[in-house]
Write a protein that holds these residues in place. Structure first.
Motif, PDB file in Angstrom:
ATOM      1  N   CYS A  49       0.791  -1.221   0.000  1.00 61.96           N
ATOM      2  CA  CYS A  49       0.000   0.000   0.000  1.00 61.96           C
ATOM      3  C   CYS A  49       0.827   1.277   0.000  1.00 61.96           C
ATOM      4  O   CYS A  49       0.416   2.306  -0.496  1.00 61.96           O
ATOM      5  N   GLN A  50       2.002   1.191   0.582  1.00 64.24           N
ATOM      6  CA  GLN A  50       2.849   2.359   0.668  1.00 64.24           C
ATOM      7  C   GLN A  50       3.178   2.924  -0.702  1.00 64.24           C
ATOM      8  O   GLN A  50       3.477   4.096  -0.847  1.00 64.24           O
ATOM      9  N   PRO A 196      -3.608  -3.350  16.457  1.00 62.93           N
ATOM     10  CA  PRO A 196      -3.196  -2.176  15.695  1.00 62.93           C
ATOM     11  C   PRO A 196      -1.917  -2.489  14.945  1.00 62.93           C
ATOM     12  O   PRO A 196      -0.985  -3.043  15.512  1.00 62.93           O
ATOM     13  N   PHE A 199      -3.156  -5.594   9.085  1.00 60.08           N
ATOM     14  CA  PHE A 199      -4.216  -5.345   8.110  1.00 60.08           C
ATOM     15  C   PHE A 199      -4.300  -6.437   7.052  1.00 60.08           C
ATOM     16  O   PHE A 199      -4.853  -6.224   5.973  1.00 60.08           O
ATOM     17  N   THR A 353       5.260  -3.104   9.063  1.00 59.09           N
ATOM     18  CA  THR A 353       5.034  -1.661   9.067  1.00 59.09           C
ATOM     19  C   THR A 353       6.041  -0.997   9.993  1.00 59.09           C
ATOM     20  O   THR A 353       6.879  -1.662  10.591  1.00 59.09           O
ATOM     21  N   GLY A 354       5.925   0.307  10.084  1.00 54.36           N
ATOM     22  CA  GLY A 354       6.809   1.040  10.973  1.00 54.36           C
ATOM     23  C   GLY A 354       8.004   1.588  10.210  1.00 54.36           C
ATOM     24  O   GLY A 354       7.872   2.048   9.088  1.00 54.36           O
ATOM     25  N   LYS A 355       9.175   1.519  10.853  1.00 51.90           N
ATOM     26  CA  LYS A 355      10.349   2.151  10.255  1.00 51.90           C
ATOM     27  C   LYS A 355      11.055   1.153   9.334  1.00 51.90           C
ATOM     28  O   LYS A 355      12.110   0.599   9.644  1.00 51.90           O
ATOM     29  N   CYS A 359       6.875  -1.136   3.293  1.00 47.67           N
ATOM     30  CA  CYS A 359       5.799  -1.528   4.222  1.00 47.67           C
ATOM     31  C   CYS A 359       4.749  -2.284   3.443  1.00 47.67           C
ATOM     32  O   CYS A 359       4.416  -1.909   2.329  1.00 47.67           O
ATOM     33  N   VAL A 427       5.938  -4.697  13.628  1.00 46.69           N
ATOM     34  CA  VAL A 427       6.238  -3.269  13.570  1.00 46.69           C
ATOM     35  C   VAL A 427       7.719  -3.073  13.844  1.00 46.69           C
ATOM     36  O   VAL A 427       8.228  -3.510  14.869  1.00 46.69           O
ATOM     37  N   TYR A 441       2.410   2.760  25.519  1.00 43.96           N
ATOM     38  CA  TYR A 441       1.415   2.814  24.451  1.00 43.96           C
ATOM     39  C   TYR A 441       0.560   1.550  24.427  1.00 43.96           C
ATOM     40  O   TYR A 441      -0.663   1.610  24.360  1.00 43.96           O
TER      41      TYR A 441
ATOM     42  N   ARG B  69      -4.677   5.687  16.083  1.00 42.92           N
ATOM     43  CA  ARG B  69      -3.605   5.576  17.076  1.00 42.92           C
ATOM     44  C   ARG B  69      -3.071   4.135  17.126  1.00 42.92           C
ATOM     45  O   ARG B  69      -2.719   3.630  18.172  1.00 42.92           O
ATOM     46  N   GLY B  70      -3.011   3.498  15.953  1.00 49.33           N
ATOM     47  CA  GLY B  70      -2.443   2.159  15.864  1.00 49.33           C
ATOM     48  C   GLY B  70      -0.934   2.197  16.039  1.00 49.33           C
ATOM     49  O   GLY B  70      -0.324   3.256  16.051  1.00 49.33           O
ATOM     50  N   THR B  71      -0.352   1.001  16.163  1.00 44.15           N
ATOM     51  CA  THR B  71       1.086   0.939  16.448  1.00 44.15           C
ATOM     52  C   THR B  71       1.912   1.566  15.348  1.00 44.15           C
ATOM     53  O   THR B  71       2.827   2.357  15.614  1.00 44.15           O
ATOM     54  N   ALA B  72       1.605   1.218  14.081  1.00 43.32           N
ATOM     55  CA  ALA B  72       2.406   1.767  12.989  1.00 43.32           C
ATOM     56  C   ALA B  72       2.269   3.282  12.959  1.00 43.32           C
ATOM     57  O   ALA B  72       3.259   4.002  12.781  1.00 43.32           O
ATOM     58  N   HIS B  74       1.565   5.188  15.452  1.00 37.62           N
ATOM     59  CA  HIS B  74       2.227   5.732  16.636  1.00 37.62           C
ATOM     60  C   HIS B  74       3.721   5.868  16.394  1.00 37.62           C
ATOM     61  O   HIS B  74       4.332   6.897  16.673  1.00 37.62           O
ATOM     62  N   VAL B  75       4.311   4.814  15.845  1.00 39.15           N
ATOM     63  CA  VAL B  75       5.753   4.797  15.635  1.00 39.15           C
ATOM     64  C   VAL B  75       6.177   5.816  14.582  1.00 39.15           C
ATOM     65  O   VAL B  75       7.286   6.336  14.617  1.00 39.15           O
ATOM     66  N   ARG B  76       5.259   6.143  13.669  1.00 36.95           N
ATOM     67  CA  ARG B  76       5.598   7.098  12.615  1.00 36.95           C
ATOM     68  C   ARG B  76       5.049   8.480  12.890  1.00 36.95           C
ATOM     69  O   ARG B  76       4.793   9.233  11.980  1.00 36.95           O
ATOM     70  N   ARG B  80       1.943  13.467  17.020  1.00 37.30           N
ATOM     71  CA  ARG B  80       2.020  14.849  16.557  1.00 37.30           C
ATOM     72  C   ARG B  80       0.850  15.179  15.641  1.00 37.30           C
ATOM     73  O   ARG B  80       0.368  16.303  15.618  1.00 37.30           O
ATOM     74  N   CYS B 113      -2.013   0.568   7.588  1.00 31.63           N
ATOM     75  CA  CYS B 113      -0.758   0.740   8.304  1.00 31.63           C
ATOM     76  C   CYS B 113       0.428   1.112   7.423  1.00 31.63           C
ATOM     77  O   CYS B 113       1.370   1.740   7.883  1.00 31.63           O
ATOM     78  N   ALA B 114       0.384   0.687   6.143  1.00 37.02           N
ATOM     79  CA  ALA B 114       1.523   1.008   5.287  1.00 37.02           C
ATOM     80  C   ALA B 114       1.555   2.486   4.973  1.00 37.02           C
ATOM     81  O   ALA B 114       2.564   2.996   4.498  1.00 37.02           O
ATOM     82  N   LEU B 115       0.438   3.189   5.237  1.00 40.51           N
ATOM     83  CA  LEU B 115       0.384   4.611   4.929  1.00 40.51           C
ATOM     84  C   LEU B 115       0.482   5.459   6.195  1.00 40.51           C
ATOM     85  O   LEU B 115       0.137   6.622   6.185  1.00 40.51           O
TER      86      LEU B 115
END
Lengths: 1024, 144
Positions: A49-50, A196, A199, A353-355, A359, A427, A441, B69-72, B74-76, B80, B113-115
């Protein structure tokens, strides 16, 4: 096999949000305008999706990403002409090379897409497409050719385990349900994907709903159920819509309803929309929800297979479990059981996902390691940041550190380490993620979602959350860690359902693997990721080891008050110019401006201020009465001189003993003049001497007895002894040590390098050696990729000097290279060649030169430090011929035997972490001699701590703080709107650089500095 | 309790969802009506309506803003984004503007989440957000 030209346009939630519907219109219009026979299909989610909106051209397999409606004309035109639009191809995040087909893109190449097979390739709203790829054949076979017992046996033989998280053997569950007494039974699909960050169930439901329906049909037949429910969460409206369409179409075709396939078997499915409760992902709570009650779990046994919905035997499975079933029935249990590991068969789907660079949804065989998923498929961490942790299993799982990345992903391996696979969320977190905040969190999440029925969960999670809130706000106590662990155990043991039983996992794993971060929050009020708002005023000053008030001095520069800015800087460090030139700026790595465009050039601003100092800070320096105490400092590097300065201000009589000819340590002898001109260093050292510090050069201390007359001793010897390469031929050919080399050049000795130099190593020292070698007349070889006008000038000029070639040989890749990116960039611009993933094997003298045998490396499994260990590629050996080899692989301290102090196996000294005292009373140590090679600013910071600690030891209060400028009301300037990139730093042109050692960075003008400072977001003034 | 009565209770949540889809929230009258229809005590209906996050018992704004406010997310940088939304709308989590223009909520995960980080306004998903983009997004909505 379909060969006509097709365009697949993704219409999953992700791509839709990026505008794929408008893209559909545009493509549709273009195709009909040209009258082309191209089929435009709307498919479901590809799982990437990214990169959306995604368009795939079949049968070629071209993968276009981030497609906009205005690209439609070009795409269709290219199709008509038989080629592709290269501009829209996916590009490798590291090399920027375009990769045309999805089959070659590492993200897809590394996957084994069985469950996700159809996703992105068929139109989910058209049952014909599902049928065309063999849909409902498995169900037909099951209903017409197999008995229910045989279906259960086949599924059991395959080894399929539930994909919802618990991993119970599916075939056995079906068998138990089938055997349970009762005529009325139910099938439920748990599509309440509440974790969370996960998906994949959503994607499957949106892209291939029939796979789930078919799986449920087979399951219903196996256990003897007539009614099925799909429990979908409310937050997935598109999934609900696609399911409704699919069910209607399945009914039309007779795949649902009465007498399916004329087998006499009836089965129909109803959709139940969840109403927003994470706990309803738990099977008994889900059942309660369908029954019209509050979603509160029930004690088990009895399990749903015996007594579930309305007390009837009920089989509940996850979306992915049902979607796997048709494949097992079609291809057989033997085929399935060959994939995966012994105890975990088949594939697992992760939402990565994440950093991470790529993703999306990743389907791999069970047993694939975390490292393979994150690095090969995920493409690694963006922006060259370091991976800190990978979190799996959602709020029920845990965080594993970088050193455990070789763990294979399956049901059992992750559980053994305290985490779990769960439903498949993965994540990735980097150095900018605070692990304590992550624990908070997750607990915040589970606390909100706790149904409240049982006390351990309801009360325990609340108390755990309260403790974590306090820690992240700077009010933690060391006892809190023991309290958290006790509470965690009680909550785990006493909770009624999986939510409570697993809620403590994130806390327990982070305590287990990241305890130092918790302790830093509590003991030092320090959040190393600069995230926790209760602790961090501004991320820049929080990340500065010396705690310089960065936002304040940047604001002063923005107001044109340079000398005042210097005063603010000097409140914390005595080396504003040195740091302005060479600091590795951890502040910039955390600068929030980077979220908009680029980090503020804090180091350059520091330099700009230091260049415009008028010395008024001296009017307010601390003056103390002489204490009569004498302190000896061994080593005049940044740690030693800083400690000397602050101790002198406290009134002590300080003498610094420096073995070399001039003071400065690594600042002088390790950093070349083109980065740090020696006269600037001299001036700052002169200020330190002016504070009353006696500096004796050319005086080496061999034993501590020589310093018997002093009341305290601070050892700041640094680390200068170059480590040996440890390869054959090292001594015979005369390898030059890097630090030795740099020092000799500084002292003006002539160093014979010959024409071709090889430097082994990857840190800043290696780069310094390389750029120095060039200036001594080595030839710059132009690397083809970076050829631009300046570099060509350099090589032309260099050839005129009859010069040489300089190569750096580094065994890892550019991502892992410790040297700062700006140094690497300048080195390449000047013509240094860098051979990445190359290691030296042996050296021999040959015909007056040195033959250096090397081997190419590739990155293998992750080691304990979390970095991928390089391993040699067999058969890739090659040789180069050079005149000199310089080794720059790291330094160790060299401590005279006469000191009689305990040393570690790396030859560093051991000190108490709070007082910095060694095992001998009154003898302190700090800097590289304790930590191994670090940085100037860290050494300065330790010098401050040592001064404070020694002052206390000598009877003072340890308060070395100074106020060099009156505190003022914060006067923010008006924040500009919009993006504006960093003001570029002008540098000397390449040809002018290579003739000597002139400073390369030219510094900002006053206007440039003010302009750059005005980009600051003033994070310290943010409202709390 | 007879079996058919027990099964009838299974309609409670779908009925509540239907009523909310019509009115935008669950009014007192709606709860009463459903209780009577199913022959279930009103307290039961109230208990279910307040248990699930989806149900709103007060009127909601025309634009429902749900910040993920999901994990992905939150981390990204989701925190803010939420802070910026709160500032732009002048609302706290769970609040509705007095003129019923906006309601602000957070949701645990919308599955995009990928976005990350994301938010949803009614049915429209917005991803890859930064505080800058959020400010622009609400500026555009204010001055169409």
């Amino acid at each position: 096999m379909r060969t006509e030209q097709r365009l697949h346009l993704c219409r999953g939630t992700g791509c839709l949000s990026a505008g794929s519907d408008r893209l559909y219109e545009a493509l549709s219009q273009e195709i009909s305008r040209r009258g082309l026979g191209v089929q435009l299909k709307r498919t479901g989610c590809h799982g990437f999706c990214q990169r959306g909106p995604i368009v795939i051209c079949e049968p070629q397999g071209f993968f276009y990403s981030a497609v906009q409606p205005q690209d439609a004309a070009e795409i269709v035109e290219a199709l008509a002409k038989g080629h592709a639009v290269e501009r829209l191809f996916y590009r490798d995040p590291k090399t920027n090379e375009p990769i045309p087909t999805y089959r070659e893109i590492p993200f897809y190449k590394g996957q084994l897409r069985i469950i996700l097979h159809n996703c992105g390739h068929i139109d989910p709203e058209n049952i014909e497409e599902y049928l065309a790829v063999g849909g409902y054949q498995a169900a037909r076979r099951a209903l017409l050719e197999m008995t229910p017992e045989q279906v259960c046996a086949e599924v059991e033989r395959s080894g399929l385990r539930g994909r919802g998280g618990a991993g119970f053997p599916t075939g056995r569950k079906w068998q138990l349900c089938r055997q349970a007494p009762g005529h009325e039974k139910f099938i439920i699909c748990n599509a309440d994907e509440g974790d969370p960050g996960a998906f994949m169930d959503r994607s499957i439901l949106e892209a291939d709903p029939h796979a789930v329906l078919e799986g449920m049909l087979i399951a219903a037949y196996a256990i003897g159920a007539k009614d099925g429910f799909i429990y979908v969460r409310a937050e997935y409206p598109l999934a609900v819509k696609r399911l409704r369409i699919a069910i209607a179409q399945a009914r039309e075709r007779g795949f649902l309803g009465k007498n399916i396939f004329k087998s006499g078997f009836d089965f129909d499915i109803e959709i139940f929309e969840g109403a927003g409760a994470f706990v309803c992902g738990e099977e008994t709570a889900l059942i309660a929800s369908i029954e019209g009650k509050r979603g509160m779990p029930r004690p088990r046994p009895p399990y749903p297979v015996e007594s579930g919905l309305w007390g009837r035997p009920t089989n509940i499975n996850n979306v992915k479990t049902y979607a796997s079933v048709p494949h097992i029935i079609s291809n057989g249990a033997d085929w399935y059981s060959k994939i995966g590991t012994d105890k975990s068969k088949g594939t697992a789907i992760f939402s990565l996902t994440g950093k991470v660079n790529n993703c999306g949804l990743v389907e791999v065989p069970m047993g694939t390691t975390l490292a393979e998923i994150i690095y090969e498929i995920g493409g690694g961490i963006p922006h060259n940041k370091r991976l800190k942790a990978v979190q799996t299993g959602g709020p029920s799982g845990g965080c594993l550190p970088a050193g455990l990345l070789n763990t294979p992903v399956d049901f059992d391996s992750l559980t053994a380490l305290g985490s779990m696979m769960g439903s498949g969320g993965m994540v990735v977190m980097d150095e900018d993620t605070c692990i304590v905040d992550i624990a908070r969190y997750f607990l915040d999440f589970t606390q909100k979602e706790s149904c409240g029925k049982c006390a351990p969960c309801r009360l325990g999670t609340k108390q755990m959350l309260a403790i974590l809130e306090r820690i992240t706000q700077g009010q933690g106590q060391m006892e809190d860690l023991a309290r958290l662990e006790r509470l965690a155990k009680s909550v785990k043991a006493g909770s009624l359902c999986g939510l409570g039983q697993t809620a403590p996992n994130p806390v327990l794993t982070t305590l287990r693997y990241f305890r130092e971060e918790y302790e830093e929050h509590i003991k030092y009020k320090h959040c190393r990721a600069a995230v926790c708002k209760g602790l961090v005023k501004a991320p820049c000053s929080h990340s500065c080891p010396a705690g310089i008030d960065v936002p304040r001095y940047v604001r002063l520069i923005a107001a044109g008050r340079f000398a005042d800015a210097v005063a603010v800087i000097r409140e914390k460090i005595p080396f504003p110019s040195v740091c302005g030139l060479v600091c590795f700026h951890p502040c910039e790595a955390k600068c929030r401006r980077a979220l908009i465009d680029e980090a503020i050039a804090i180091r350059a601003l520091k330099r700009a201020a230091a260049e415009r100092d008028d010395g008024h800070w001296k009017l307010k320096v601390k003056r103390s009465l002489p204490t009569g105490k004498r302190v000896a400092i061994v080593g005049s590097g940044p740690a030693g001189l800083t400690a000397a300065y602050y101790l002198a201000r406290q009134g002590h009589a300080v003498t610094v003993f420096e073995a070399f000819e001039k003071p400065g340590g690594m600042m002088r002898y390790g950093i070349p003049d083109y980065r740090l001109p020696h006269d600037i260093l001299d001036a700052e050292i002169a200020e330190i001497a002016a504070a009353g510090v006696e500096i004796l050069t050319g005086t080496k201390i061999e034993s501590l007895e020589e310093l018997a007359g002093f009341d305290a001793i601070f050892l700041a010897l640094g680390a200068h002894r170059g480590m040996k390469l440890g390869i054959p031929g090292e001594d015979e050919v005369g390898v030059l040590d890097c630090i030795d080399f740099l020092r000799r050049v500084k002292l003006g000795y002539k160093v014979e390098l010959g024409e071709r130099v090889a430097i082994i190593g990857g840190g800043n020292a290696a780069i310094d050696a390389a750029r120095t070698a060039l200036r001594l007349g080595a030839k710059a070889t132009v690397p083809v990729a970076d050829a631009d006008q300046e570099v060509l000038d350099a090589s032309r000029m260099a050839r005129r000097l009859g010069a040489k070639e300089v190569r750096i040989i580094y065994r890892r890749s550019s991502t892992e290279m410790p040297a700062s990116p700006e140094e690497v960039r300048e080195a390449l611009a000047e013509g240094v060649q860098i051979e990445f993933l190359t290691a030296p094997l042996r050296m021999t003298k040959e015909n007056g030169s040195i033959r250096l045998d090397c081997v190419r490396m590739r990155l293998g499994p992750v080691d304990a430090s979390g970095r991928r260990r390089p391993e040699p590629i067999p058969g890739s050996e090659f040789s180069i011929s050079v005149d000199r080899v310089i080794s720059a692989i790291g330094e160790a301290p060299e401590i005279p035997g006469g000191f009689g102090l305990r040393q570690t196996k790396w030859d560093t000294l051991l000190v108490d972490p709070d007082t910095l005292m060694t095992e001998r009373p009154g003898v302190f140590a700090g800097g590289d001699v304790v930590t191994g090679p670090a940085s100037v600013i860290e050494a300065i910071a330790v010098g401050r701590r040592a001064a404070s600690s020694i002052d206390r030891y000598l009877g003072g209060d340890g308060d070395i703080s100074e106020i060099l400028i009156d505190p003022e009301e914060d006067a923010p300037f008006a924040l500009e709107e919009g993006e504006r990139p960093r003001v570029p730093m002008r540098t000397l042109k390449i040809p002018e650089r290579l003739g000597g050692f002139r400073e390369v960075e030219l510094g900002y003008t006053a206007e440039e500095a003010i302009s750059e400072a005005r980009r600051c977001l003033m994070c310290d003034l943010e409202e709390r | 309790m007879t079996e058919s009565r027990e099964r009838a209770w299974g309609k409670l949540i779908p009925l509540l969802q239907g009523a909310q889809a019509e009115q935008g929230y669950l009014s007192r009258e709606a709860l009463r009506r459903i209780a009577r229809e199913l022959r279930v005590p009103e307290s039961r209906v109230y208990g279910v309506a307040t248990f699930y996050a989806q149900f709103k018992l007060t009127p909601v704004g025309r634009q429902r803003v749900m910040v993920c406010r999901g994990t992905a997310c939150h981390v990204r940088g989701g925190a803010r984004v939420l802070a910026t939304v709160k500032k732009e709308l002048g609302l706290q989590e769970g609040e509705t503007a007095a003129d019923l223009s906006y309601t602000l909520e957070t949701v645990a995960c919308i599955g995009a989440c990928a976005l990350a980080p994301c938010l949803v306004v009614n049915d429209q998903v917005y991803g890859r957000l930064t505080p800058q983009k959020v400010a622009e997004l609400f500026d555009k909505r204010r001055t169409p």
